[in-house]
Each structure stands twice: as structure tokens, then as C-alpha cells.
Design a protein around this motif. Sequence first.
Motif, PDB file in Angstrom:
ATOM      1  N   LEU A 145     -30.065-146.402 107.486  1.00 20.18           N
ATOM      2  CA  LEU A 145     -29.517-145.186 106.895  1.00 20.18           C
ATOM      3  C   LEU A 145     -28.100-145.462 106.408  1.00 20.18           C
ATOM      4  N   THR A 146     -27.710-144.791 105.341  1.00 23.45           N
ATOM      5  CA  THR A 146     -26.348-144.936 104.829  1.00 23.45           C
ATOM      6  C   THR A 146     -25.389-144.128 105.693  1.00 23.45           C
ATOM      7  N   PRO A 147     -24.090-144.430 105.629  1.00 21.65           N
ATOM      8  CA  PRO A 147     -23.113-143.649 106.403  1.00 21.65           C
ATOM      9  C   PRO A 147     -23.159-142.155 106.081  1.00 21.65           C
ATOM     10  N   ALA A 148     -23.424-141.808 104.832  1.00 20.93           N
ATOM     11  CA  ALA A 148     -23.509-140.388 104.451  1.00 20.93           C
ATOM     12  C   ALA A 148     -24.672-139.696 105.158  1.00 20.93           C
ATOM     13  N   LEU A 149     -25.771-140.400 105.332  1.00 14.79           N
ATOM     14  CA  LEU A 149     -26.926-139.802 106.002  1.00 14.79           C
ATOM     15  C   LEU A 149     -26.672-139.655 107.496  1.00 14.79           C
ATOM     16  N   TYR A 150     -25.988-140.640 108.093  1.00 16.84           N
ATOM     17  CA  TYR A 150     -25.587-140.502 109.496  1.00 16.84           C
ATOM     18  C   TYR A 150     -24.659-139.298 109.672  1.00 16.84           C
ATOM     19  N   THR A 151     -23.724-139.139 108.741  1.00 16.09           N
ATOM     20  CA  THR A 151     -22.788-138.021 108.797  1.00 16.09           C
ATOM     21  C   THR A 151     -23.535-136.694 108.740  1.00 16.09           C
ATOM     22  N   LEU A 152     -24.540-136.614 107.882  1.00 14.45           N
ATOM     23  CA  LEU A 152     -25.339-135.396 107.763  1.00 14.45           C
ATOM     24  C   LEU A 152     -26.077-135.099 109.071  1.00 14.45           C
ATOM     25  N   LEU A 153     -26.688-136.109 109.665  1.00 11.48           N
ATOM     26  CA  LEU A 153     -27.394-135.905 110.935  1.00 11.48           C
ATOM     27  C   LEU A 153     -26.441-135.446 112.037  1.00 11.48           C
ATOM     28  N   GLU A 154     -25.270-136.073 112.102  1.00 15.08           N
ATOM     29  CA  GLU A 154     -24.292-135.689 113.119  1.00 15.08           C
ATOM     30  C   GLU A 154     -23.756-134.277 112.877  1.00 15.08           C
ATOM     31  N   ALA A 155     -23.597-133.902 111.610  1.00 15.94           N
ATOM     32  CA  ALA A 155     -23.146-132.548 111.292  1.00 15.94           C
ATOM     33  C   ALA A 155     -24.191-131.514 111.717  1.00 15.94           C
ATOM     34  N   CYS A 156     -25.461-131.852 111.585  1.00 16.14           N
ATOM     35  CA  CYS A 156     -26.529-130.947 112.023  1.00 16.14           C
ATOM     36  C   CYS A 156     -26.423-130.681 113.510  1.00 16.14           C
ATOM     37  N   VAL A 157     -26.177-131.720 114.275  1.00 12.48           N
ATOM     38  CA  VAL A 157     -26.055-131.565 115.727  1.00 12.48           C
ATOM     39  C   VAL A 157     -24.795-130.780 116.062  1.00 12.48           C
ATOM     40  N   GLU A 158     -23.696-131.123 115.394  1.00 14.24           N
ATOM     41  CA  GLU A 158     -22.416-130.461 115.653  1.00 14.24           C
ATOM     42  C   GLU A 158     -22.473-128.976 115.320  1.00 14.24           C
ATOM     43  N   MET A 159     -23.044-128.649 114.172  1.00 17.67           N
ATOM     44  CA  MET A 159     -23.110-127.259 113.723  1.00 17.67           C
ATOM     45  C   MET A 159     -24.311-126.503 114.297  1.00 17.67           C
ATOM     46  N   LYS A 160     -25.236-127.222 114.918  1.00 17.99           N
ATOM     47  CA  LYS A 160     -26.458-126.649 115.492  1.00 17.99           C
ATOM     48  C   LYS A 160     -27.283-125.903 114.445  1.00 17.99           C
ATOM     49  N   THR A 161     -27.416-126.539 113.270  1.00 20.17           N
ATOM     50  CA  THR A 161     -28.206-125.954 112.196  1.00 20.17           C
ATOM     51  C   THR A 161     -28.681-127.044 111.244  1.00 20.17           C
ATOM     52  N   THR A 162     -29.724-126.713 110.487  1.00 13.93           N
ATOM     53  CA  THR A 162     -30.149-127.580 109.398  1.00 13.93           C
ATOM     54  C   THR A 162     -30.087-126.812 108.077  1.00 13.93           C
ATOM     55  N   ASN A 163     -29.407-125.692 108.078  1.00 10.87           N
ATOM     56  CA  ASN A 163     -29.277-124.854 106.890  1.00 10.87           C
ATOM     57  C   ASN A 163     -28.492-125.600 105.810  1.00 10.87           C
ATOM     58  N   THR A 164     -29.082-125.703 104.642  1.00  9.29           N
ATOM     59  CA  THR A 164     -28.496-126.466 103.542  1.00  9.29           C
ATOM     60  C   THR A 164     -27.125-125.940 103.131  1.00  9.29           C
ATOM     61  N   LYS A 165     -27.008-124.627 102.968  1.00  6.10           N
ATOM     62  CA  LYS A 165     -25.744-124.057 102.494  1.00  6.10           C
ATOM     63  C   LYS A 165     -24.627-124.217 103.519  1.00  6.10           C
TER      64      LYS A 165
END
Length: 92
Positions: free
Chosen positions: A24-44
Motif C-alpha cells: 500500500l502507498t503511504p496515502a492509503l495507510y494514512t486513509l486507513l489510520e484516519a478511519c480508525v482515528e475518526m471512527k468512520t468510513t464516511n467519504t465526506k
Amino acid sequence: MSVNIVDIDQSQSKRLARSQGKRLTPALYTLLEACVEMKTTNTKVLAAHLCRSPATIRTEFQRILSFMDVHCRYEALRKAEDNGLIRRRKRR
């Protein structure tokens, strides 16, 4: 009559090829970690948090789903946590 002892179907061989060398690219890792941090998968919500467009977030999720060979965002997060790609957050 000959029998193949090792018979790998196409989906298994694709998964093996994907796991060997591709990451995975660093941007994709960042996205996965943000999902966990924010507790959401909402695109907006994720787009606003990461300062990216919603279209970019959707595209990145599609890449993650394809890479991990899963069908939904929650399954991708669970698989990433199980495989150690992202850290689980401790409960408070």
C-alpha cells in the motif's frame, strides 16, 4: 491419468501475486489510520479531515479494497488491523 496435487485457482494466484512485492502507498495507510482515528468510513468526513477531495477518497478506498481482496470498507479495516498494517487504538 495424472492428477495435479497443487491446483491453485486464479483468485488464489492473484492474491499471491498481490502479496508478493506490492504494498500500500503511504496515502492509503494514512486513509486507513484516519478511519480508525475518526471512527468512520464516511467519504465526506474523511475528505475534510485529510484535506482531499471526496473523489480521491473514493478512489483510494477502491485501491485498498482491490489490494486486500475484500468487498467493503469495514472488512478492509478489520483485515488491515488483523494483518498489522494499522495499529488498533486502545479503548479508554
